[in-house]
Design a protein around this motif. Structure first.
Motif, PDB file in Angstrom:
ATOM      1  N   LEU A 494       0.828  -1.201   0.000  1.00 45.67           N
ATOM      2  CA  LEU A 494       0.000   0.000   0.000  1.00 45.67           C
ATOM      3  C   LEU A 494       0.864   1.255   0.000  1.00 45.67           C
ATOM      4  O   LEU A 494       0.568   2.227  -0.706  1.00 45.67           O
ATOM      5  N   TRP A 495       1.938   1.247   0.772  1.00 49.05           N
ATOM      6  CA  TRP A 495       2.843   2.405   0.787  1.00 49.05           C
ATOM      7  C   TRP A 495       3.430   2.635  -0.610  1.00 49.05           C
ATOM      8  O   TRP A 495       3.521   3.767  -1.082  1.00 49.05           O
ATOM      9  N   HIS A 496       3.823   1.554  -1.251  1.00 53.38           N
ATOM     10  CA  HIS A 496       4.360   1.610  -2.621  1.00 53.38           C
ATOM     11  C   HIS A 496       3.354   2.281  -3.563  1.00 53.38           C
ATOM     12  O   HIS A 496       3.724   3.159  -4.357  1.00 53.38           O
ATOM     13  N   GLY A 518      10.919   2.799  -9.562  1.00 57.52           N
ATOM     14  CA  GLY A 518      12.111   3.016  -8.747  1.00 57.52           C
ATOM     15  C   GLY A 518      11.805   3.846  -7.519  1.00 57.52           C
ATOM     16  O   GLY A 518      12.239   3.518  -6.396  1.00 57.52           O
ATOM     17  N   LEU A 519      11.046   4.928  -7.694  1.00 60.88           N
ATOM     18  CA  LEU A 519      10.695   5.772  -6.559  1.00 60.88           C
ATOM     19  C   LEU A 519       9.811   5.040  -5.559  1.00 60.88           C
ATOM     20  O   LEU A 519      10.031   5.111  -4.342  1.00 60.88           O
ATOM     21  N   SER A 520       8.790   4.334  -6.050  1.00 60.79           N
ATOM     22  CA  SER A 520       7.896   3.641  -5.124  1.00 60.79           C
ATOM     23  C   SER A 520       8.628   2.549  -4.353  1.00 60.79           C
ATOM     24  O   SER A 520       8.403   2.368  -3.144  1.00 60.79           O
ATOM     25  N   THR A 521       9.503   1.825  -5.036  1.00 60.55           N
ATOM     26  CA  THR A 521      10.270   0.782  -4.351  1.00 60.55           C
ATOM     27  C   THR A 521      11.227   1.392  -3.342  1.00 60.55           C
ATOM     28  O   THR A 521      11.394   0.879  -2.217  1.00 60.55           O
ATOM     29  N   ARG A 533      13.142  -4.430  -0.864  1.00 59.13           N
ATOM     30  CA  ARG A 533      13.124  -5.654  -1.679  1.00 59.13           C
ATOM     31  C   ARG A 533      14.362  -6.487  -1.359  1.00 59.13           C
ATOM     32  O   ARG A 533      15.484  -5.985  -1.327  1.00 59.13           O
ATOM     33  N   ASP A 534      14.132  -7.784  -1.180  1.00 66.62           N
ATOM     34  CA  ASP A 534      15.210  -8.680  -0.782  1.00 66.62           C
ATOM     35  C   ASP A 534      15.936  -9.229  -2.013  1.00 66.62           C
ATOM     36  O   ASP A 534      15.964 -10.439  -2.238  1.00 66.62           O
ATOM     37  N   GLN A 535      16.539  -8.304  -2.786  1.00 67.60           N
ATOM     38  CA  GLN A 535      17.192  -8.734  -4.015  1.00 67.60           C
ATOM     39  C   GLN A 535      18.655  -8.309  -4.095  1.00 67.60           C
ATOM     40  O   GLN A 535      19.234  -8.292  -5.166  1.00 67.60           O
ATOM     41  N   ASP A 536      19.220  -7.976  -2.943  1.00 68.21           N
ATOM     42  CA  ASP A 536      20.627  -7.571  -2.955  1.00 68.21           C
ATOM     43  C   ASP A 536      21.513  -8.677  -3.508  1.00 68.21           C
ATOM     44  O   ASP A 536      22.417  -8.410  -4.312  1.00 68.21           O
ATOM     45  N   LEU A 537      21.259  -9.917  -3.065  1.00 78.76           N
ATOM     46  CA  LEU A 537      22.101 -11.021  -3.534  1.00 78.76           C
ATOM     47  C   LEU A 537      21.942 -11.231  -5.030  1.00 78.76           C
ATOM     48  O   LEU A 537      22.933 -11.450  -5.745  1.00 78.76           O
ATOM     49  N   GLY A 538      20.705 -11.180  -5.495  1.00 79.34           N
ATOM     50  CA  GLY A 538      20.480 -11.362  -6.924  1.00 79.34           C
ATOM     51  C   GLY A 538      21.146 -10.279  -7.750  1.00 79.34           C
ATOM     52  O   GLY A 538      21.710 -10.555  -8.819  1.00 79.34           O
ATOM     53  N   PHE A 539      21.091  -9.034  -7.271  1.00 77.17           N
ATOM     54  CA  PHE A 539      21.714  -7.931  -7.996  1.00 77.17           C
ATOM     55  C   PHE A 539      23.232  -8.079  -7.993  1.00 77.17           C
ATOM     56  O   PHE A 539      23.893  -7.855  -9.013  1.00 77.17           O
ATOM     57  N   ALA A 540      23.777  -8.479  -6.854  1.00 84.40           N
ATOM     58  CA  ALA A 540      25.223  -8.688  -6.785  1.00 84.40           C
ATOM     59  C   ALA A 540      25.656  -9.803  -7.739  1.00 84.40           C
ATOM     60  O   ALA A 540      26.693  -9.692  -8.410  1.00 84.40           O
ATOM     61  N   THR A 541      24.858 -10.854  -7.797  1.00 81.39           N
ATOM     62  CA  THR A 541      25.170 -11.942  -8.727  1.00 81.39           C
ATOM     63  C   THR A 541      25.082 -11.465 -10.168  1.00 81.39           C
ATOM     64  O   THR A 541      25.923 -11.809 -11.010  1.00 81.39           O
ATOM     65  N   ALA A 542      24.071 -10.659 -10.470  1.00 80.08           N
ATOM     66  CA  ALA A 542      23.943 -10.112 -11.825  1.00 80.08           C
ATOM     67  C   ALA A 542      25.141  -9.239 -12.181  1.00 80.08           C
ATOM     68  O   ALA A 542      25.601  -9.239 -13.328  1.00 80.08           O
ATOM     69  N   LEU A 543      25.634  -8.503 -11.206  1.00 77.57           N
ATOM     70  CA  LEU A 543      26.845  -7.696 -11.452  1.00 77.57           C
ATOM     71  C   LEU A 543      28.020  -8.595 -11.814  1.00 77.57           C
ATOM     72  O   LEU A 543      28.780  -8.308 -12.750  1.00 77.57           O
ATOM     73  N   GLN A 570      16.806  -2.570  -9.483  1.00 81.84           N
ATOM     74  CA  GLN A 570      17.829  -1.694 -10.057  1.00 81.84           C
ATOM     75  C   GLN A 570      17.321  -0.259 -10.146  1.00 81.84           C
ATOM     76  O   GLN A 570      18.073   0.692  -9.897  1.00 81.84           O
ATOM     77  N   ALA A 571      16.041  -0.092 -10.498  1.00 80.00           N
ATOM     78  CA  ALA A 571      15.492   1.261 -10.580  1.00 80.00           C
ATOM     79  C   ALA A 571      15.514   1.937  -9.215  1.00 80.00           C
ATOM     80  O   ALA A 571      15.783   3.146  -9.107  1.00 80.00           O
ATOM     81  N   SER A 572      15.238   1.178  -8.156  1.00 86.54           N
ATOM     82  CA  SER A 572      15.282   1.766  -6.817  1.00 86.54           C
ATOM     83  C   SER A 572      16.707   2.129  -6.428  1.00 86.54           C
ATOM     84  O   SER A 572      16.942   3.145  -5.746  1.00 86.54           O
ATOM     85  N   VAL A 573      17.676   1.324  -6.840  1.00 86.75           N
ATOM     86  CA  VAL A 573      19.082   1.639  -6.574  1.00 86.75           C
ATOM     87  C   VAL A 573      19.473   2.926  -7.316  1.00 86.75           C
ATOM     88  O   VAL A 573      20.187   3.781  -6.774  1.00 86.75           O
ATOM     89  N   LEU A 574      18.984   3.071  -8.530  1.00 90.82           N
ATOM     90  CA  LEU A 574      19.273   4.276  -9.302  1.00 90.82           C
ATOM     91  C   LEU A 574      18.654   5.504  -8.637  1.00 90.82           C
ATOM     92  O   LEU A 574      19.287   6.562  -8.544  1.00 90.82           O
ATOM     93  N   VAL A 575      17.418   5.391  -8.177  1.00 89.82           N
ATOM     94  CA  VAL A 575      16.772   6.505  -7.488  1.00 89.82           C
ATOM     95  C   VAL A 575      17.560   6.895  -6.248  1.00 89.82           C
ATOM     96  O   VAL A 575      17.805   8.085  -5.983  1.00 89.82           O
TER      97      VAL A 575
END
Length: 850
Positions: A494-496, A518-521, A533-543, A570-575
């Protein structure tokens, strides 16, 4: 009325009389040389040869086959006219068909002429011919006659009859690709995509180079598998390079991906083939509108209406594209303009209803949808939306300020206080942060069935991965009951969506999706770190795999199933990088720039940035933030030993020695040591994993096994420490929250008990026990208003001891000065348990106080 069997959603699709609509001779006609009638076998062979030539992208062969016949042959005239029509030479087609159709009205030429008149908006000439043709052809047992009768019925809007006729034709000629393709087209036009896929797949089994079937399959897959849909449409063009419908389809996909230049090239190619294509020119007009080139839009609309003066679809198509850009009020206006010139356009009424729903005008939406349904009761989307509106009539409505919340009546007693409170807080906090007050009212609708949420959002069930949606002033989302507890945290969702309300309205609905999501996340994380979002590991792996989207391609990542989840992150990281590096005001300036009609490059330029410079600074920031985690996700080139390997533990020890900074290796070692009974070693390995990646959530978190080990070793305090630290990052792990609640209650730790139960309520608010516990904790700290809410909710759900909870609530009411409410609850409790001592004592207290 139920939708008709094996024929679902119908719309005037964005394509004209293309390859799939080829019409050949309908009955038996004299042979031009011998004067003897052609046999049905000969006509069938001619039909298959010509439709096959066109479906295989060989119009020259179709022309050759037709030209060997006499010019007065109705079948030949129909084919040659079709070739004229495919090039936009409508006058030539009419001149070719008219004399033949006058002599042979019940023929391929007669049908082709009627369909041409319908396409050009000359309905007074088209429809009498179509009715006569349909009346004659529907009585024939011949599959080709039934096929052509289907085309006439479809043109007249008689969808039930069209389905009946094509079913009969299909049973008589199951190996005719043209017949099977037409049946598939009826399904896809009704958005019955499952049946459509079946039909088109059947065609491709018959002939895998049948271009219309490739495009039909693309249409049936576009909402669920966009990449495959693209591939199928591209395959159609490889077979038939001049297939206008396929060029238009791919242009639409390019527009969805914000690739306007590519879309323009595709539409230009379509016009090279057919410069008078109503569908191509309508989409060109739509592009001009969304790009704010209003003079070009008006000029293109004028060109379309010169071809067909009643072609209201030119406005409907513009409304559709505008709605896909989330500019729903404008979409409503556009579709209404189309209805002014084509008031009986059923599809336009249906789409108007959907657009109105997205603006929050449900009464007007119902009027439009009922108007559509009256003409076409077999439109599945219209049926679904009207059915949903009927269901919404049974929802309960609550208002606070600019917020209007609608909840299912079975859920309202539980959810209303939480939803109203959180929505109001989110709106106030985000409005202040962005220095922007959105236009209200803001309508929030929460659905206990996910498919109801999907229908409210798109008109069809599905949207499996979606939890919520926002249209600017309307928010829809799943209720906690729509999912298994632990799948999501409804408060974060709901906050998103409330963040979307701010950014969509602040940008006049023109914010690109990468920034919007990106902003909502990011705002989820900023509100509460455990909502991140619990995707730090996935993003690190993608890197590590060099599989991160470039910023220029980020928006397209939201259109591909395999990248959409990571695109959000990634959009939230960019924001976050934009805010950290350039300041919060940069975001606000960009939102206003989009609102002023600027594109993304121009919005970046306004704040002194461009894609290249932003990409460079983003790369540096990503390495600074994720560099250690990226390296922690690296491991040995060889894979971990299998669980049944005899020397697995020694192999993992050796790997951990060689790669002490590898999170996957430390986790694997910790699990293996624990299985082997080497608990102290497991604690060390899991502790190392925590140091390497403290933000890991769910089953990958090393803190969960550390808590389990602490319990096994009789150290509940340490177990609570691990669980509390884990839950600081994970707001969805209901199992760990419940475990923390048990331990905290055993240890008398009210602070952690409250935290655990509050999180459980967020995840599964329909469990009465946490509400009772939170009510008692609130009573202890003399927060009687909160206590009353929690006891009220517990009673609405159904506690194990209803009478005791009623007295808990009565005591809260009395402490808060609500004497009458307290007396009512006590009396209700005594009706169930007349001798209940607590109730009698409390009633005496109330009477004495009164």
């Amino acid at each position: 009325m139920e939708p008709m069997s094996r024929l679902g959603w119908y719309s005037r699709r964005l394509s004209g009389p293309g390859l799939g609509a080829l019409v050949c001779a309908a009955l038996v006609w004299p042979h031009p040389v011998s004067g003897q009638p052609r046999t049905r076998t000969q006509e069938t062979e001619f039909h298959r040869a010509v439709t096959g030539a066109l479906a295989h992208g060989d119009p020259d062969e179709a022309r050759r086959l037709a030209e060997v016949r006499d010019a007065d042959d109705p079948s030949a005239a129909a084919v040659l006219a079709r070739l004229d029509i495919m090039r936009g030479e409508y006058a030539a087609a009419e001149n070719r068909l008219t004399p033949v159709a006058e002599v042979n009205p019940i023929s391929g030429a007669g049908l082709e002429l009627a369909l041409l008149y319908e396409y050009l908006g000359r309905r007074d000439e088209a429809r009498p011919r179509l009715r006569v043709l349909l009346d004659r052809l529907r009585r024939s047992p011949d599959p080709l006659d039934l096929y052509r009768a289907t085309l006439a019925a479809r043109a007249l809007g008689d969808y039930r009859l069209a389905n009946t006729l094509i079913r009969a034709a299909s049973l008589e000629a199951p190996d005719d690709p043209a017949i099977q393709t037409l049946w598939g087209e009826l399904f896809v036009e009704k958005y019955d995509n499952r049946e459509a896929s079946t039909s088109f797949t059947d065609v491709l089994r018959l002939d895998d180079t049948w271009a219309p079937a490739h495009l039909g399959l693309a249409r049936s897959l576009v909402d669920t598998d966009p990449p495959t849909a693209r591939n199928m449409a591209a395959a159609a063009l490889e077979i038939a390079p001049d297939y206008v419908d396929a060029h238009i389809f791919l242009a639409q996909r390019d527009l969805d991906d914000q690739e306007h230049e590519a879309a323009g090239a595709g539409l230009e190619r379509a016009l090279e083939i057919n410069p008078l294509s109503l569908e191509a020119r309508s989409l060109i007009a739509a592009v001009a509108y969304v790009e704010d080139r209003l003079d070009d839009f008006d000029a293109e609309v004028g060109r379309v209406l010169e071809i067909n003066p009643v072609y209201g679809d030119v406005y409907r198509v513009a409304g559709n594209l505008t709605a896909r850009k989330y500019r729903f009020p404008e979409a409503v206006t556009l579709v209404r303009r189309g209805l002014e010139i084509d008031p009986d356009n059923t599809r336009s009424h249906a789409e108007l209803g959907l657009h109105l729903l997205r603006t929050g005008d449900e009464p007007a939406a119902r009027v439009a949808l009922e108007r559509s349904f009256a003409d076409d009761p077999y439109d599945v989307v219209t049926y679904n939306l009207l059915d949903l509106l009927d269901a919404l009539d049974e929802f309960e409505t609550f208002e606070v300020g600019d917020i209007v919340v609608r909840l299912h009546r079975d859920e309202a007693p539980v959810m209303k206080s939480y939803v109203l409170s959180l929505a109001q807080r989110a709106l106030e906090d985000l409005s202040a942060r962005y220095d922007f007050k959105p236009e209200g009212p803001i309508l929030i609708e929460m659905f206990p069935r996910h498919d109801d949420f999907a229908v409210r959002t798109l008109g069809l069930p599905g949207m499996i991965g979606a939890l919520g949606a926002c249209f600017g002033s309307v928010v829809t989302l799943d209720s906690p009951r729509a999912r298994t507890p632990g799948e999501f945290n409804w408060e974060a969702t709901l906050w998103h969506e409330i963040a979307h309300v701010i950014t969509l309205q602040m940008s006049n609905q023109r914010i690109p999706r990468w920034m919007s999501e990106g902003l909502s996340t990011f705002e989820e994380k900023r509100a509460r770190p455990d909502w991140a979002r619990d995707q730090d590991l996935g993003f690190a792996t993608a890197l590590n795999e060099d599989n991160v989207l470039s910023l220029r391609d980020l928006n397209s990542g939201f259109s591909r199933p395999e990248t959409i989840s990571m695109a959000y992150f990634q959009a939230s990281v960019l924001v976050e990088h934009l805010i950290d590096a350039y300041g919060e005001s940069t975001i606000h300036q960009m939102l206003r720039a989009w609102g002023d009609g600027l594109d993304t490059e121009e919005a970046l330029e306004r704040v002194g940035l461009d894609f290249d410079s932003l990409q460079a600074s983003f790369d540096v920031a990503v390495e600074a933030r994720f560099g250690d985690l990226r390296r922690a996700m690296e491991g040995p080139e060889e894979s971990a030993p299998s669980p049944d390997a005899p020397d697995r533990l020694s192999m993992l020890r050796e790997m951990a020695t060689e790669h002490p900074g590898s999170f996957p290796v430390q986790m694997a070692l910790g699990r293996a040591l624990r299985e082997a009974g080497e608990t102290d070693g497991a604690v060390v390995a899991f502790g190392t994993a925590v140091d390497l990646a403290p933000m890991v959530t769910g089953g990958s978190s090393p803190r969960v096994p550390l808590a389990e080990i602490a319990v096994e070793q009789g150290d509940p305090g340490l177990a609570m420490d691990h669980l509390a630290a884990h839950l600081e990052y994970d707001a969805r792990d209901i199992v760990s929250a419940r475990q923390l609640a048990v331990l905290a209650e055993e240890q008398g730790d009210d602070v952690r008990l409250r935290r655990a139960y509050e999180l459980i309520v967020e995840i599964d608010p329909f469990d009465p026990t946490p509400h009772q516990a939170l009510g008692r904790l609130a009573t202890t700290r003399e927060d009687h208003a909160v206590a009353a809410i929690e006891f009220e909710v517990s009673l609405a759900i159904g506690p194990l001891d209803r009478v005791a909870t009623q007295i808990d609530l009565a005591e809260s009411y009395l402490a808060a000065g609500r004497t009458d409410d307290a007396k009512r609850e006590v009396i209700a409790a005594l009706e169930t348990a007349p001798s209940y001592e607590r109730a009698l004592e409390l009633l005496l207290t109330i009477v004495e106080a009164g």
